[in-house]
Design an enzyme around this catalytic site. Structure first.
Site, PDB file in Angstrom:
ATOM      1  N   ASP A   1     -25.660  37.501   5.836  1.00  0.00           N
ATOM      2  CA  ASP A   1     -25.787  38.943   5.702  1.00  0.00           C
ATOM      3  C   ASP A   1     -26.083  39.516   7.087  1.00  0.00           C
ATOM      4  O   ASP A   1     -26.577  38.808   7.965  1.00  0.00           O
ATOM      5  CB  ASP A   1     -26.934  39.245   4.728  1.00  0.00           C
ATOM      6  CG  ASP A   1     -27.096  40.728   4.455  1.00  0.00           C
ATOM      7  OD1 ASP A   1     -26.090  41.442   4.507  1.00  0.00           O
ATOM      8  OD2 ASP A   1     -28.227  41.152   4.194  1.00  0.00           O
TER       9      ASP A   1
ATOM     10  N   ASP B   1     -27.638  40.095  -2.750  1.00  0.00           N
ATOM     11  CA  ASP B   1     -27.355  38.736  -2.271  1.00  0.00           C
ATOM     12  C   ASP B   1     -27.680  37.661  -3.307  1.00  0.00           C
ATOM     13  O   ASP B   1     -27.315  36.506  -3.124  1.00  0.00           O
ATOM     14  CB  ASP B   1     -28.169  38.454  -1.000  1.00  0.00           C
ATOM     15  CG  ASP B   1     -27.804  39.388   0.133  1.00  0.00           C
ATOM     16  OD1 ASP B   1     -26.598  39.599   0.345  1.00  0.00           O
ATOM     17  OD2 ASP B   1     -28.713  39.913   0.799  1.00  0.00           O
TER      18      ASP B   1
ATOM     19  N   ASP C   1     -31.125  38.989   2.047  1.00  0.00           N
ATOM     20  CA  ASP C   1     -32.465  39.496   1.785  1.00  0.00           C
ATOM     21  C   ASP C   1     -32.518  40.501   0.646  1.00  0.00           C
ATOM     22  O   ASP C   1     -33.592  40.849   0.177  1.00  0.00           O
ATOM     23  CB  ASP C   1     -33.057  40.150   3.048  1.00  0.00           C
ATOM     24  CG  ASP C   1     -32.231  41.340   3.530  1.00  0.00           C
ATOM     25  OD1 ASP C   1     -31.116  41.537   3.001  1.00  0.00           O
ATOM     26  OD2 ASP C   1     -32.694  42.053   4.431  1.00  0.00           O
TER      27      ASP C   1
END
Length: 917
Positions: free
Chosen positions: A342, A657, A653
Site C-alpha cells: 500500500d 486492505d 493499514d
C-alpha cells in the site's frame, strides 16, 4: 458488486440492482420511498428493520484456547509421532512412550504460547461503526441507535461524526470525508450531491458516504442506501470472514518432508522385518527390531526444534519492530518473491506536506525535507533561507497567503520533553500550509493574531478557490485554489522586483511540472483593496497578483528508498497497490525506485474492471503500479500473483486492505497508525509502521529457514546412521547395537539439546544476497541429502566398528551397546559444527557466535557420560561406560566425520554448487 450497487426494494417492491451514485436525488428518494424533507415514519422504519435486520456486522467468536492447543497437533510430523506413541504403548514400551509424549507436550506448549491471540479480524470492524446517529423521522430530528438504522433513513452529518451506513448524499455544505481506511487515498474526499458516472470506482463516487468513514469538515445529509453486510464495510468484512489463509511455504515443505519421513519409516522397517525373517529370525523378535528401527528413523526432536527455531525468529523479529502473530508465518517473509505494498501510511507518512514552492523568481524546497536534489539544471533553493513574515518578496507573500487564507486551527500541546509544542488541526491540505510556514520560521500564531479577518469566502467545489480579506494596514484579499482557476483571476505575477505581467503558459508549465512529480498544486494570489471595497468585489474577484504555486504530497517515509533497493538486491520484487490517483502513484513509485522506468505503466481500478482473470494473469508480472483500486481489485492482484506460484507478501493499514492481507502468503499490517482490522487480518505487524523493517524481517525469515534446514540436516544424519547400523546388523547376524530406549535418548535428549541450540545460529553473512527460495524448494536440498547420506554412513560405520571391536574384545553386551551408542553421541556432537554452515568450513565459524551451542554440546556429552555411569539410566538404556581403548577409537571416528564433511564442502564449492541448489 459494489456496496452502493446493492439490491434494494424499488417502488414496486421488487428487487433491483441499483448503482446509487449514478442516480439523481429525486430518483434515489423515489426508489427508497422516502421524503427527503421528512424522512421515514416511525412505523415504516420499524417495518424495514424487521425485514432487513439490524445495522450491525456479523461477529465471530474468537478461537478458544482449546482450539489453539488442538491446532498444534495438525502437522504430518506430529501425526507420525502420534502413531509411534500408540505403537510403543501397544507393545508395553512405556518408557519410550513417555519420552514421545513429552516431546508432543513440549512442542504443543511452545506453539500454544506463541499463538494465544484471538482471531478478531471481523470483530475489529465493529470499532469503526457509529453507536448512534442523528436522523429525520416524521419530520423531526432524533437520535437513534445506529443498529436501528434502515434503508431510506435520512441521516444528518457534521464534522467529527462517523458515517453510520452507506449513504447517497442529498446535501453537502463544504463536506469532506476521510475515506482513507476504505480507499487508501491520503487526503479527505470532497463530497457533493450530483450523480456521477456509473462506472466509477468507490474512491471516485463523490456523492456517496461509506459506513465507517469519518467526517473531516462541513455538514451534510444523506439517504441510507445500504446497511450492515450490504455496505462497503460489510462487504469487506465478509471477504475477510470467508477468506481462507493459504498454506505457508514452510508448511508446504513440512508436509513434503513428512511424507518422505513416512516412506522412509515404512520402507526401512519393512526391509528390516522381512530381511530378519529371511535370515531365520523369530517373528516377535523381528517385530521389536522393526519398532526399534522406526524409533531410530523418526526424528522425534525435530518438531520441538522447528517450533523453537520459529519462536526464536519471532523474538528476534520483535526486537526489530516486526511482531509475528502466526508462528509458521515467521519463515514466509524469507521466501517472499513479491511484496505488494500500500502507499498511504506504508510507503508514505500519511500526512500532506508542502515540498515545493514556485514563484516568478524560481523554485524552493520547503525546509529541505522530502525533496530530491535539483534536476535538469533547475535552481532549487531552500525556502527557509528566504521567507519572513514581513517580506514583500513573492515567496514570503505565497507563504503568508497560505497562513491567512486558512481555516485550520493552531493548538499548543506539551511534548514528551515537557516543552510546549505547536500542533495544527483541520483539513490535511490546510494544516500542511501552516506546517510549511512553521518549518521555514514563520510564527503562525503571531501572523494570524496581527491581521484581523474582515470577511471570507469558503471553498466550494464549483468555485474551486477560497479567499479571505484581512487587515494589513488596509484590506488585503488573499486567495488560494486550483491553478487554472486562480490564473483566470490574475493579471500579474509577483517577483522580487515587483508585479509583472503574467505569462500564463509559464505558470501552467510550472504547475504541470509539479503535478508530474506527484504533487498536489495550489495557487496563491493577493490583491490590495481600497477602503470602499464592495461585497461584489469580494464575491467576484479579478485583477489579482499571483504570488506563487505550492506543491504538496504525502511524502515517503525516511529510509524506504534504501529498503526497496535492499529488497531488489535480495531478489524481491516490490509493487505498489494504492487507492490514490495514478499520477501520484507513478511519481512515488519512480522516486522510491519501485520502478526503474521514467514513465512506468499504471493500471487503474477502472481498467482492472475490464480485464479478465486471464488478461490480468498475463500482465501482473509486468506492471509495478496499481492506482485507484478497490479492495476486490487488490484481492484479484494478489490471487493473480499467487497463480504464478509466487510467494506474495502484502502490506497495508486500512480496512480496505483486510481481504488482501488475509489472502496473501503473509499479510503485513501497520501497528502504530493502522487499523485493528488490518492488524487482525495480518500475519505480521510492524510496530514502527516502517517499510524499512520489512527488509530486516526478510533477513530474519531467511535465517529462520536456514536454521530449520540446519536442524533437519543434523537430525537426519542420526536417522541415516541408525538405519544403516541396524539393517547391517540384521544382515550380518549381529545383535542390535541399540535398544529403542537408547535411540530415543539419543534423538530427544542428547541431540535434543544440540538441535535446539542450532536454532540460535545468526545466519550466513550473505543471506540477503541470495535469491528467494521457490515454493517447490525442499527443506533438504539434493546437496544436503548427498551430505546426509555420506555422513550417516560414516557415523554408522564408526559406530559398528566400535560395536564389533567390543564384541571381539569379549566385553559385556552393555559395554558393546555403550560403545556403539557413545560413538554416535560423540560423532553427532562434533557434527553440530558441520551443520552450522552449508558452505563454510567449521574451522571458519567462530564458536563464540553461538555460545548456547557450545554449552549444549558440552551438556549433551556430560548427560550421556552421566547416564553411562548412573545405575537407573544404565538399566533403561542397557549401556555401560566406554573403556579408554574405546575412547581412542571414538576419537578416530570423530576425526573421520570432520574430514568427510570438509572434503564434501570443498569439492562441492569447487563445482560451484551452493546451499540454494
Amino acid at each position: 458488486m459494489a456496496a452502493d450497487s446493492i439490491a434494494a426494494n424499488d417502488a414496486t417492491g421488487e428487487k433491483a440492482s441499483v448503482a446509487w451514485h449514478s442516480l439523481d436525488i429525486e430518483e434515489a428518494a423515489r426508489r427508497l420511498q422516502v421524503d427527503p424533507d421528512r424522512g421515514l415514519s416511525g412505523d415504516d422504519a420499524s417495518r424495514r428493520l424487521a425485514e432487513d435486520g439490524p445495522n450491525e456486522l456479523e461477529t465471530e467468536e474468537p478461537r478458544s484456547g482449546f482450539g489453539i492447543l488442538l491446532s498444534q497437533f495438525k502437522s504430518p510430523l506430529i501425526y507420525i509421532l502420534l502413531v509411534a506413541l500408540v505403537v510403543t504403548m501397544l507393545i508395553d514400551e512405556y518408557t519410550d512412550a513417555a519420552v514421545i509424549a513429552a516431546v508432543l507436550v513440549i512442542n504443543a506448549f511452545i506453539g500454544f504460547v506463541q499463538e494465544r491471540k484471538a482471531d478478531r479480524s471481523v470483530n475489529a470492524l465493529m470499532d469503526l461503526t457509529s453507536p448512534t446517529a442523528q436522523v429525520l423521522r416524521d419530520g423531526e430530528r432524533t437520535v437513534v441507535d445506529a443498529r436501528e438504522l434502515v434503508r431510506g433513513d435520512i441521516v444528518l452529518l457534521q464534522s467529527g461524526d462517523r458515517v453510520p451506513a452507506d449513504l447517497r448524499l442529498i446535501r453537502a455544505n463544504q463536506l469532506s470525508i476521510d475515506e482513507s481506511l476504505l480507499t487508501g487515498e491520503s487526503k479527505p474526499s470532497a463530497k457533493q450531491t450530483e450523480a456521477v458516472d456509473k462506472e466509477l470506482v468507490a474512491a471516485d463516487r463523490a456523492c456517496i458516504g461509506h459506513m465507517g468513514s469519518a467526517i473531516s469538515s462541513g455538514r451534510g445529509r444523506g439517504i441510507i442506501i445500504a446497511t450492515a453486510a450490504e455496505t462497503e464495510l460489510g462487504r469487506i468484512a465478509e471477504q475477510i470472514r470467508v477468506g481462507v489463509k493459504p498454506q505457508t511455504p514452510l508448511q508446504y515443505r513440512m508436509h513434503r518432508f513428512a511424507n518422505i519421513v513416512a516412506v522412509a519409516v515404512l520402507g526401512s522397517t519393512v526391509v528390516a522385518f522381512l530381511l530378519g525373517i529371511a535370515l531365520g529370525g523369530a517373528v516377535d523378535e523381528m517385530f521389536l527390531t522393526a519398532v526399534a528401527l522406526a524409533v531410530a528413523v523418526v526424528p522425534e526432536g525435530l518438531p520441538v526444534a522447528f517450533t523453537v527455531a520459529m519462536a526464536l525468529g519471532v523474538k528476534r523479529m520483535a526486537r526489530r519492530n516486526a511482531i509475528i502473530r502466526y508462528l509458521p508465518a515467521v519463515e514466509t517473509l524469507g521466501s517472499t518473491q513479491t511484496i505488494g505494498s500500500d502507499k498511504t501510511g506504508t510507503l508514505t507518512q500519511n500526512r500532506m506536506t508542502v515540498l515545493r514552492v514556485w514563484t516568478g523568481n524560481g523554485s524552493y524546497a520547503v525546509g529541505g525535507q522530502g525533496l530530491e536534489a535539483a534536476q535538469d539544471g533547475e535552481d532549487l533553493r531552500e525556502a527557509s533561507e528566504h521567507a519572513t513574515i514581513d517580506g514583500d518578496d513573492a515567496l514570503s507573500q505565497t507563504i503568508r497567503t497560505g497562513v491567512l487564507a486558512n481555516e485550520s486551527d493552531l493548538v499548543r500541546a506539551t511534548g514528551d520533553d515537557g516543552q510546549s509544542v505547536v500542533k495544527f488541526r483541520g483539513d490535511p491540505t490546510e494544516t500542511a500550509l501552516l506546517e510549511a510556514a512553521h518549518r521555514v520560521g514563520v510564527d503562525v500564531e503571531e501572523l494570524r493574531h496581527a491581521h484581523k479577518v474582515l470577511s471570507e469566502v469558503p471553498f466550494e467545489s464549483e468555485r474551486r478557490y477560497s479567499l479571505v480579506v484581512v487587515d494589513e494596514d488596509g484590506p488585503v484579499m488573499r486567495l488560494k485554489g486550483a491553478p487554472e482557476r486562480v490564473l483566470d483571476l490574475c493579471s500579474h505575477v509577483a517577483t522580487d522586483q515587483g508585479p509583472c505581467e503574467i505569462d500564463r503558459d509559464l505558470v501552467l508549465a510550472a504547475a504541470d511540472d509539479m503535478a508530474g512529480r506527484g504533487l498536489r498544486v495550489l495557487a496563491m494570489a493577493v490583491k490590495r483593496l481600497d477602503g470602499s471595497a464592495t461585497a461584489d468585489e469580494v464575491s467576484d474577484p479579478d485583477g489579482l497578483t499571483l504570488c506563487g504555486l505550492v506543491g504538496m504530497q504525502d511524502p515517503p517515509r525516511i529510509g524506504v528508498r534504501d529498503s526497496i533497493a535492499a529488497c531488489h538486491s535480495a531478489g524481491i520484487r516490490v509493487i505498489m497497490i494504492t487507492g490514490d490517483h495514478a499520477a501520484t502513484a507513478r511519481a512515488i513509485a519512480r522516486d522510491l525506485g519501485i520502478t526503474r522506468t521514467k514513465d512506468p505503466e499504471v493500471i487503474e481500478g477502472q481498467e482492472l474492471e475490464t480485464l479478465s482473470d486471464e488478461e490480468l494473469h498475463q500482465r501482473v508480472l509486468e506492471v509495478d503500479v496499481y492506482a485507484r483500486v478497490a479492495p476486490e481489485h487488490k484481492h484479484r492482484i494478489v490471487t493473480a500473483l499467487r497463480d504464478h506460484d509466487q510467494v506474495v507478501a502484502v502490506t497495508g493499514d486500512g480496512v480496505n486492505d483486510g481481504p488482501a492481507l488475509k489472502a496473501a502468503d503473509i499479510g503485513i499490517a501497520m501497528g502504530r497508525d493502522g487499523t485493528d482490522v488490518a492488524r487482525e487480518a495480518s500475519d505480521m505487524v510492524l510496530t514502527d509502521d516502517n517499510f524499512v523493517s520489512i527488509t530486516n524481517a526478510v533477513e530474519e525469515g531467511r535465517v529462520v529457514f536456514d536454521n530449520v534446514r540446519k536442524v533437519t540436516f543434523f537430525l537426519l544424519s542420526t536417522g541415516v546412521a541408525a538405519i544403516v547400523a541396524i539393517i547391517y546388523s540384521i544382515a550380518a547376524g549381529l545383535p542390535l547395537p541399540y535398544v529403542p530406549a537408547a535411540l530415543l535418548w539419543f534423538n530427544v535428549v542428547t541431540n535434543g539439546l544440540q538441535d535446539v541450540a542450532l536454532a540460535f545460529e545468526k545466519g550466513e553473512p550473505d543471506v540477503l544476497d541470495q535469491p528467494p527460495r521457490a515454493r517447490e524448494e525442499a527443506i533438504v536440498t539434493p546437496l544436503l541429502w548427498e551430505r546426509t547420506v555420506l555422513l550417516g554412513i560414516t557415523m554408522a560405520a564408526g559406530s559398528l566398528w566400535l560395536f564389533q571391536w567390543a564384541i571381539d574384545s569379549g566385553l559385556s553386551e552393555d559395554q558393546q551397546r555403550g560403545a556403539a551408542l557413545t560413538t554416535l553421541v560423540a560423532a553427532m556432537a562434533v557434527h553440530t559444527g558441520n551443520a552450522r554452515s552449508e558452505r563454510r568450513s567449521l574451522f571458519t565459524v567462530s564458536p563464540l557466535d553461538n555460545r548456547f551451542l557450545a554449552a549444549a554440546v558440552a551438556g549433551a556429552m556430560g548427560l550421556h557420560l552421566g547416564a553411562s555411569y548412573w545405575g537407573p539410566t544404565q538399566s533403561v538404556l542397557q549401556i555401560a561406560p566406554v573403556t579408554v581403548a574405546g575412547w581412542v577409537r571414538i576419537g578416530l571416528v570423530v576425526l573421520a566425520v570432520i574430514v568427510v564433511s570438509e572434503l564434501h564442502k570443498w569439492l562441492r564449492s569447487r563445482r560451484r554448487l551452493g546451499p540454494w541448489t
